[in-house]
Design an enzyme around this catalytic site. Structure first.
Site, PDB file in Angstrom:
ATOM      1  N   LYS A 119       9.688 -99.178 -45.854  1.00  0.00           N
ATOM      2  CA  LYS A 119      10.019 -98.388 -47.036  1.00  0.00           C
ATOM      3  C   LYS A 119      10.095 -96.915 -46.622  1.00  0.00           C
ATOM      4  O   LYS A 119       9.078 -96.278 -46.388  1.00  0.00           O
ATOM      5  CB  LYS A 119       8.958 -98.590 -48.118  1.00  0.00           C
ATOM      6  CG  LYS A 119       9.478 -98.362 -49.562  1.00  0.00           C
ATOM      7  CD  LYS A 119       9.858 -96.933 -49.893  1.00  0.00           C
ATOM      8  CE  LYS A 119       8.626 -96.090 -50.144  1.00  0.00           C
ATOM      9  NZ  LYS A 119       9.006 -94.698 -50.614  1.00  0.00           N
ATOM     10  N   GLU A 164      -2.217 -92.868 -41.052  1.00  0.00           N
ATOM     11  CA  GLU A 164      -2.086 -91.551 -40.410  1.00  0.00           C
ATOM     12  C   GLU A 164      -1.788 -90.571 -41.522  1.00  0.00           C
ATOM     13  O   GLU A 164      -0.704 -90.563 -42.099  1.00  0.00           O
ATOM     14  CB  GLU A 164      -0.977 -91.578 -39.355  1.00  0.00           C
ATOM     15  CG  GLU A 164      -1.052 -90.421 -38.383  1.00  0.00           C
ATOM     16  CD  GLU A 164      -0.120 -89.296 -38.776  1.00  0.00           C
ATOM     17  OE1 GLU A 164      -0.630 -88.332 -39.401  1.00  0.00           O
ATOM     18  OE2 GLU A 164       1.075 -89.361 -38.485  1.00  0.00           O
ATOM     19  N   GLU A 184      -4.266 -78.675 -47.117  1.00  0.00           N
ATOM     20  CA  GLU A 184      -3.047 -78.798 -46.318  1.00  0.00           C
ATOM     21  C   GLU A 184      -1.864 -78.237 -47.103  1.00  0.00           C
ATOM     22  O   GLU A 184      -1.492 -78.746 -48.166  1.00  0.00           O
ATOM     23  CB  GLU A 184      -2.789 -80.265 -45.973  1.00  0.00           C
ATOM     24  CG  GLU A 184      -1.625 -80.445 -45.029  1.00  0.00           C
ATOM     25  CD  GLU A 184      -1.401 -81.896 -44.639  1.00  0.00           C
ATOM     26  OE1 GLU A 184      -1.005 -82.151 -43.496  1.00  0.00           O
ATOM     27  OE2 GLU A 184      -1.620 -82.783 -45.490  1.00  0.00           O
ATOM     28  N   CYS A 204       1.963 -82.991 -40.005  1.00  0.00           N
ATOM     29  CA  CYS A 204       0.588 -83.311 -40.357  1.00  0.00           C
ATOM     30  C   CYS A 204      -0.409 -82.731 -39.357  1.00  0.00           C
ATOM     31  O   CYS A 204      -1.547 -82.411 -39.717  1.00  0.00           O
ATOM     32  CB  CYS A 204       0.402 -84.822 -40.458  1.00  0.00           C
ATOM     33  SG  CYS A 204       1.015 -85.727 -39.029  1.00  0.00           S
TER      34      CYS A 204
END
Length: 476
Positions: A182, A256, A387, A290
């Site tokens: 996906k 992750e 973040e 990330c």
């Protein structure tokens, strides 16, 4: 005399985007059962690139069943036969690398220089690397007779669409699993082009299936009882939700997730080299990384020297058309992400940090944010804790190595860190104490298919890449 860069645009004619795309299930493109669609937009111009099928529960079920049927024959193939398919895929990706680089830049917004020179070479390298493992699984260190798990449900993010696909699909196929993928809602096109790569490589029907859609599509895939393995790269919040969803089942899971990487510069570091690493650590891919080095920790004695050099370097960064080969920083991926970046940057100012950005003229259309630097940041500031996932760097200081370690580890994340120093013993001392899955020494954001990547704490668990990346797809 000032030398100006003339525009050097990559031609859009390298790629032919169809007006609409269906789902890729059992070797064929097909419409979604509910007939729903969504549009994918180029973030640099806001133009609609294509209309894409929006998969639902029925479509996910169809794809998982197709993958389940294909698994019996695919897993029974000798490893050397599976390797041939992976090698073919890698070669076709290399042959179509220019086309795919332009497509990725159009759909994602990142500079063509990055998709051309980083993303596509790494994508092909991952398929080549895992093709080499396909007939050597018993020597990977996971037992004498490791077996594939079954159908792998894989959900990938929008920051590295094709590269994250390669990170997940290549080891899954090498280990003998079949896949339902996906892709992210804002960047589905390269995955759909990859479906055509699979067909050209002669991959058996049902081995790779691609179901496009939004968050609920991914949730249906994760929850499907026919999925034996779930792999997810994305936000920590969604990762938590997935962990709850698979808890109590037999599904194997790797996550992750987010990060807040510390890039640590000591007083003996070569300043110019460190500044290049700082820039690459936070402004590569507009900060949509990330493992970005979004927290810069500078030893107090060289703070002013490093910051002066960093500001001079940032003034040379070129922001604009991502198809221009001279562009350093492209467009933010979506209006939603741009709003988050703006909100956190405004919070940094409101909380007392000093904001600085070089003078640069941003395009009128599209989603843009200038490279930004915050000084006077403390560990209590939101920009030092949350973040941002954008081109925003927070600068903190330290006096001793112990203080650097304490500040670097003072985060719920644990994905990456960087250390800049001339002392090899200090690098090893720091690496042993930094709670991060990857610690770069005198470099940043360097990847290789032979090296494992992953994090600790709220950055997830499991490793992708290298020999370690096979373990998640094997019953050991």
């Amino acid at each position: 005399m000032v030398f100006e860069y003339a525009p050097a645009p990559e031609s859009r004619s390298a790629v032919d985007i169809a007006p609409s795309y269906g789902l890729f299930v059992d070797g064929e493109f097909t419409e979604a059962a509910g007939g729903r669609t969504f549009t994918t937009v180029s973030p640099s111009t806001e133009e609609v690139l294509s209309e894409v099928a929006l998969g639902g529960a029925e479509d996910v079920d169809r794809a998982v069943r197709a993958a389940g049927r294909a698994f019996e024959k695919w897993s029974a193939l000798p490893g050397r036969e599976r390797a041939k398919y992976l090698f073919r895929i890698a070669r076709i990706l290399q042959e179509r690398s220019r086309e795919l680089a332009v497509l990725e830049t159009l759909d994602n917004g990142k500079p063509i220089r990055e998709t051309r020179d980083v993303d596509l070479p790494q994508v092909a390298a991952h398929f080549f690397y895992y093709a080499g493992w396909a007939d050597k699984l018993e020597h990977a260190g996971f037992g004498p007779d490791p077996r594939p798990l079954g159908v792998a449900g894989q959900v990938i993010p929008w920051n590295f669409p094709l590269l994250m696909l390669a990170w997940k699909v290549a080891p899954a196929l090498a280990a003998g699993n079949t896949v339902v993928l996906k892709p992210a809602e804002t960047t589905p096109l390269s995955a759909l082009f990859f479906a055509d790569v699979c067909r050209r490589a002669g991959l058996p029907r049902g081995v790779v299936n691609i179901v496009t859609g939004a968050g609920e599509t991914g949730a249906e895939l994760v929850a499907h009882p026919g999925v034996a393995k779930v792999a997810f790269t994305g936000s920590t919040g969604v990762g938590r939700s997935i962990a709850r969803s698979v808890a109590g089942t037999d599904k194997k899971l790797t996550l992750e997730l987010g990060g807040k990487g510390a890039n640590i510069v000591f007083d003996d570091a070569p300043v110019d080299q460190a500044v290049e690493g700082i820039v690459n650590g936070i402004f590569f891919n507009q900060g949509h990384v990330c493992c970005a080095g979004s927290r810069l920790l500078v030893q107090e004695s060289v703070h002013d020297e490093v910051l002066d050099a960093l500001r001079r370097r940032m003034e040379l960064l070129r922001v604009g058309d991502p198809l221009d080969k001279n562009t350093d920083i492209g467009a933010v991926n979506s209006a939603e992400q741009l709003e988050r970046i703006r909100s956190l940057a405004d919070a940094g100012e409101a909380e007392g940090a000093q904001r600085w950005a070089p003078a640069c003229e941003l395009p009128e259309r599209g989603y843009w944010f200038a490279p930004t630097l915050f000084t006077g940041v403390t560990q209590a500031h939101r920009i030092a804790r949350e973040e941002v996932f954008g081109p925003v760097l927070s600068v903190l200081t330290f006096r001793t190595p112990d203080e650097a370690v304490a500040k670097a580890n003072n985060t719920p994340y644990g994905l990456s860190a960087g250390v800049w120093t001339e002392k090899g013993s200090r690098i090893l001392w720091m690496a042993d104490r930094l709670r991060a899955g990857v610690v770069w020494a005198n470099t940043f954001n360097k990847f290789d298919p032979t090296s494992p990547f992953g994090g600790y704490k709220e950055s997830g668990f499991g490793r992708e890449g290298g020999r370690h990346g096979l373990e998640a797809y094997l019953d050991v």
